[in-house]
Design a protein around this motif. Structure first.
Motif: not given
Length: 373
Positions: A138-162
């Motif tokens: 949730a922190l990652m997604n909040k920070r992404a929106k602040e940066i302007g990365a509006l087409n990004t969604n994180f579900t984990n901190p490592h990048g294993l597939h989801s």
């Protein structure tokens, strides 16, 4: 057959000599065909120098960890000791081989995250900072929106597939641009190796070959899963210009990034458009302790330009001719608008750096005496 090759060679030579841009155009198009999505930007301005499918949502594997590291640096104390819990270890994929109850600095975890791509380090960072992987996402997604990365969604901190974990080349470039503004992240990202304060598995070597294979290479992160394919975010700096290249799902990942860099450095130069403290004009101040306010540029501005583009840069500065005191620090006194071929490349403001008080009765009396004599 030989005649055919000779004819093709003559035609190509003719086109390059007659049309100087022909060679760079074909060069710009060919090397990146293996990437499903690719982008090249200049770090400071964010100008896009090359793009291919940059808004397509794709998995990004361990390039996810750029955001993980940024949040760890921004929200954590890197000197803090983290006690590793049993459910943070034995994460699938790349690892720094954390042990249950091991005590390790957050700084060492972040180095292990970026250099060795440790999925266990990513999990430990997330749970230490936010209490759980979900909270950290949730922190990652909040920070992404602040940066302007509006087409990004994180579900984990490592990048294993989801299925719901994705970004775009454009968004990943924005996230990397923000991360590279951070001095600590820059230092970690460009480190070829690092010695952690632990007994075993303490020497971390960076997996990012850009650092030693490309002249000027200075970051940032590689990634791979079977679903995402090979993903790479690279940065390189030459002549005070830092470029960020992103390729997603690219079997030729490193070579394509190097070719992107070559394209950027060969065709663009970082040009100073605004110079700090350059004088613009005076503004008359009514009823103020000063009669005139000199307006100057308040920042340096550089922008990457092709050789023939400088003539198409237009600078428009608007300021009032008069202002009335009192005026406060931070009050707007001017606007700057810069365009390149009618496209806006910079919009800025000029503000007062100090208060301007209105004249007192004594000031007015002194001025009157001065006018008389």
């Amino acid at each position: 057959m030989l005649k055919r090759y000779i004819v093709i060679f003559i035609i190509m030579t003719f086109l390059i000599l007659i049309f100087p841009g022909f060679n760079s155009l074909t060069f710009a198009e060919k090397p990146y065909e293996s990437a499903k999505s690719a982008i090249l930007i200049e770090k400071d301005s964010g100008r896009i120098l090359y793009s291919k499918n940059i808004d397509e949502k794709l998995p990004m594997a361990s390039t996810t960890k750029i955001m993980t590291a940024l949040i760890a640096i921004e929200k954590g104390d890197l000197d803090e000791i983290v006690t590793i819990k049993s459910d943070w270890i034995n994460v699938e994929g790349s690892s720094i081989y954390l042990k249950s109850n091991e005590k390790i600095k957050l700084k060492d975890l972040v180095y292990g995250l970026i250099l060795r791509s440790g999925n266990d380090a990513a999990t430990a960072i997330a749970c230490h900072i936010a209490g759980s992987v979900d909270n950290f996402s949730a922190l990652m997604n909040k920070r992404a929106k602040e940066i302007g990365a509006l087409n990004t969604n994180f579900t984990n901190p490592h990048g294993l597939h989801s299925d719901n974990h994705y970004t775009t080349a454009y968004d990943l470039a924005l996230i990397s641009q923000e991360a590279l503004k951070n001095e600590v992240f820059r230092e970690i990202s460009k480190s070829a190796d690092y010695m952690a304060e632990r007994d075993l598995n303490s020497h971390f070597y960076n997996k990012n070959k850009t650092l030693w294979e490309y002249d000027g290479g200075d970051g940032v992160k590689i990634g791979y899963t079977q679903t995402s394919g090979r993903c790479l975010v690279s940065s390189a700096t030459r002549n005070d210009m830092q470029l960020i290249a992103v390729v997603l799902n690219d079997n030729n990942w490193f070579e394509d990034c190097y070719n992107l860099f070559d394209h950027g450095f060969d065709n663009y130069k970082r040009i100073q458009i605004l110079r700090k403290d350059n004088y613009i004009k005076d503004i008359t101040i009514n009823n103020g302790k000063i009669d005139r306010l000199p307006v100057v540029i308040n920042k340096d501005l550089y922008y990457p330009l092709k050789k023939d583009e400088l003539k198409d840069v237009k600078i428009s500065i608007t300021t009032p001719t008069k202002l009335t005191a009192p005026l406060k620090k931070g009050d707007l006194i001017g606007k700057i608008n810069i365009t390149l071929k009618d496209e806006i490349i910079y919009e800025g403001t000029m503000k007062l750096t100090k208060n301007i008080d209105e004249k007192t009765v004594k000031d007015k009396f002194v001025n009157l005496i001065n006018d008389i004599f």
